[in-house]
Design an enzyme around this catalytic site. Structure first.
Site, PDB file in Angstrom:
ATOM      1  N   GLU A  67      -8.455  33.313  39.611  1.00 41.49           N
ATOM      2  CA  GLU A  67      -8.711  33.550  41.052  1.00 41.49           C
ATOM      3  C   GLU A  67     -10.208  33.415  41.350  1.00 41.49           C
ATOM      4  O   GLU A  67     -10.833  34.322  41.912  1.00 41.49           O
ATOM      5  CB  GLU A  67      -8.169  34.919  41.487  1.00 41.49           C
ATOM      6  CG  GLU A  67      -6.666  35.005  41.349  1.00 41.49           C
ATOM      7  CD  GLU A  67      -5.992  36.159  42.097  1.00 41.49           C
ATOM      8  OE1 GLU A  67      -6.687  37.061  42.571  1.00 41.49           O
ATOM      9  OE2 GLU A  67      -4.751  36.128  42.193  1.00 41.49           O
ATOM     10  N   GLU A 101       1.069  33.985  38.362  1.00 45.51           N
ATOM     11  CA  GLU A 101       1.216  35.334  38.932  1.00 45.51           C
ATOM     12  C   GLU A 101       2.186  35.244  40.093  1.00 45.51           C
ATOM     13  O   GLU A 101       1.908  34.545  41.083  1.00 45.51           O
ATOM     14  CB  GLU A 101      -0.139  35.894  39.403  1.00 45.51           C
ATOM     15  CG  GLU A 101      -1.018  36.343  38.255  1.00 45.51           C
ATOM     16  CD  GLU A 101      -2.285  37.054  38.703  1.00 45.51           C
ATOM     17  OE1 GLU A 101      -2.257  37.787  39.704  1.00 45.51           O
ATOM     18  OE2 GLU A 101      -3.308  36.848  38.018  1.00 45.51           O
TER      19      GLU A 101
HETATM   20  O1  AHR Z   1      -1.749  41.260  39.242  1.00 47.44           O
HETATM   21  C1  AHR Z   1      -2.734  42.005  39.892  1.00 47.44           C
HETATM   22  C2  AHR Z   1      -3.901  41.153  40.369  1.00 47.44           C
HETATM   23  O2  AHR Z   1      -3.468  40.275  41.348  1.00 47.44           O
HETATM   24  C3  AHR Z   1      -4.533  40.250  39.340  1.00 47.44           C
HETATM   25  O3  AHR Z   1      -5.473  40.906  38.562  1.00 47.44           O
HETATM   26  C4  AHR Z   1      -5.190  39.209  40.173  1.00 47.44           C
HETATM   27  O4  AHR Z   1      -5.301  37.977  39.516  1.00 47.44           O
HETATM   28  C5  AHR Z   1      -4.320  39.156  41.414  1.00 47.44           C
HETATM   29  O5  AHR Z   1      -5.060  39.232  42.574  1.00 47.44           O
END
Ligand code: AHR
Length: 501
Positions: free
Chosen positions: A173, A305
């Protein structure tokens, strides 16, 4: 009656097992307590790893695990997590609750865990606050077999042979917590950092993951790919970029009002389903941009994610992201995994966030107790799709259901065939109140045997430490073979998996 047409003659691609991957971050009780309790814990463990959790994950056939973050990855300095535990640095976990991170779970522990799980490894490197040297030395430490400063250090720390790193993420990110970069700035850093991720084991090259977009940030995808593939073009065809990540969380009411994981109404249910289905549009639109740079689809879109993100459970640390998991999560998992299967030409890997005690987990723990969530059961029911071949399938007569604002298809499905010729069908009924008769029609197959299992319950049904088996996978006896078709009545709010031969 909805008819699911399956054409066994039309194979549409390989479903990589890694689509069923998981994510574990140094966040809340995911690593510490959820996975790692230390050798001296009263909780039964093998070399510090919880035995109950490891056994359950193996039973679910976990194919791959991502670590150490997340946002944590871009402030993680791997050398803090090696060597004797008593001398490891203590640091503040600034992202997640401001707690002390004692680094007792580090590189050696991660590989020990993956060894016990028998799964592939996905390491996420630090671009935001780390150097090229630090990243390149980590790769050397983990994967080099010869004589070198880092390989020698690994040996000194007790591990003679290198480990296998299957995937390596170059930052996380980086448009946000990983450094607030612009796409062009990140892409130039990506070009530089990835150069030093050496393939010491040429027989098993590391797949490099470039940091991709958040949700519908097509500007990021375009900007990163344009910069990465601008001349002078590195040898990208030989692994300059193997994956581009995509992050997408389902927040039914938006980021500022995520809502309770267990207390919701039908309106919120359908809004959640509509947002889960949006994953398909994201894959198609980011995929269309990728097609311009990578028409042969060599680069995977790795949704590393995904999952539901609700308010934390009342009374728990807001920085720990601990939430319950209901039949709503199960349906989101069922729908999302069907979408991934159907887009296996582009989606080569994915990680639900996160594996234990954080966001949409498959496992929750409380001290020595452990429960399996409805999401766990869906992953278990879908496990036969791993490394199978996707078959062409479509649902005829699929009505829509929902509210005026959020109409969603009644049924979601995907079908695959495994190496033994067994056909695996997964279907979800998204309606909270209406059953649906379904007929499966094959092009050629005359089914002689069908074994099925089902996960069903009231929309808010979930497991607790007092009632761990409220929601669980059970045998589904409702399938009937009628000539070349299979018929069953799919209860409202349910996920079913069929094994047909
Ligand atoms: O999964 C929680 C958080 O969500 C992670 O650390 C990040 O990559 C995303 O914003």
């Amino acid at each position: 009656m909805a008819v699911l047409h399956v054409n066994e003659r039309q194979r549409e691609g390989h479903i990589n097992a890694e689509i069923y991957g998981h994510f574990s971050e140094h966040l809340g009780r995911c690593i510490y307590e959820g996975l790692y309790v230390g050798e001296n814990s009263d909780i039964p463990n093998v070399n510090g790893m919880r035995k109950d959790v490891v056994d359950a994950l193996k039973e679910m056939k976990i194919p791959m695990l991502r670590w150490p973050g997340g946002c944590f990855a871009d402030e993680y300095h791997w050398k803090d997590g090696i060597g004797p535990k008593e001398t490891r640095k203590k640091m503040i976990n600034t992202h997640w609750g401001g707690v002390v991170e004692d680094n007792s779970f580090g590189t050696h522990e991660f590989f020990e865990l993956c060894g016990q799980l028998g799964c592939k490894t996905y390491i996420n490197g630090n671009v935001g606050s780390g150097t090229v040297q630090e990243m390149s030395e980590w790769v050397e430490y983990m994967t080099f077999d010869g004589v070198s400063p880092m390989a020698d250090l690994r040996r000194k720390n007790g591990h003679e042979k290198p480990w296998k790193v299957d995937y390596f993420g170059v930052g996380n990110e980086n448009w946000g917590c990983g450094g607030n970069m612009t796409p062009e700035y990140y892409a130039n850093l990506y070009r530089r950092y990835q150069t030093y991720i050496r393939h010491y084991d040429h027989a098993a090259p590391i797949r490099k993951v470039c940091g991709g977009p958040n949700v519908a940030d097509y500007f990021w995808t375009e900007g990163v790919l344009k910069t990465c593939f601008a001349p002078p073009q590195p040898e990208w065809a030989h692994g300059f970029m193997d994956e581009l990540s995509l992050h997408y969380y389902v927040h039914p009411n938006g980021w500022d009002n995520k809502g309770s994981a267990t207390q919701f109404d039908e309106e919120e249910w359908y809004r959640t389903m509509a947002k889960a289905i949006y994953m398909e549009e994201l894959i198609e639109r980011h995929g269309a941009i990728m097609d311009q740079y990578d028409p042969d689809k060599k680069i995977g879109l790795s949704v590393d994610e995904w999952g539901c993100w609700f308010d934390v459970e009342p009374g728990t640390n807001p920085g720990f992201l601990y939430q319950q998991n209901t039949m709503r999560d199960a349906l989101v998992a069922g729908v999302t995994l069907n979408i991934f299967n159907k887009h296996c030409d582009r989606v080569k890997m994915a990680c639900i966030a996160q594996m234990v005690n954080v966001l949409q987990s498959v496992i929750l723990t409380e001290g020595p107790k452990m429960i399996l969530t409805p999401t766990y059961h869906v992953f278990h029911m879908y496990k036969e799709h791993q490394d199978a071949e996707l078959l062409h399938s479509y649902m005829e007569g699929n009505k829509t259901v929902g509210t005026k604002e959020d109409q969603v298809p009644f049924l979601s499905e995907s079908v695959s065939v495994d190496a033994d010729g067994v056909v695996h069908v997964t279907v979800s009924n998204l309606s909270v109140s209406e059953d649906s008769p379904v007929e499966v029609a094959f092009a050629e197959l005359k089914p002689s045997s069908v074994k099925a299992s089902i996960l069903t319950g009231e929309m808010r049904a979930h497991n607790t430490f007092e009632e761990p088996d409220n929601v669980k996978e059970t045998e589904f006896a409702g399938c009937e073979i009628a000539g070349d078709r299979i018929r069953f009545n799919l209860p409202a709010c349910s996920v079913v998996s069929l094994r047909v031969s």
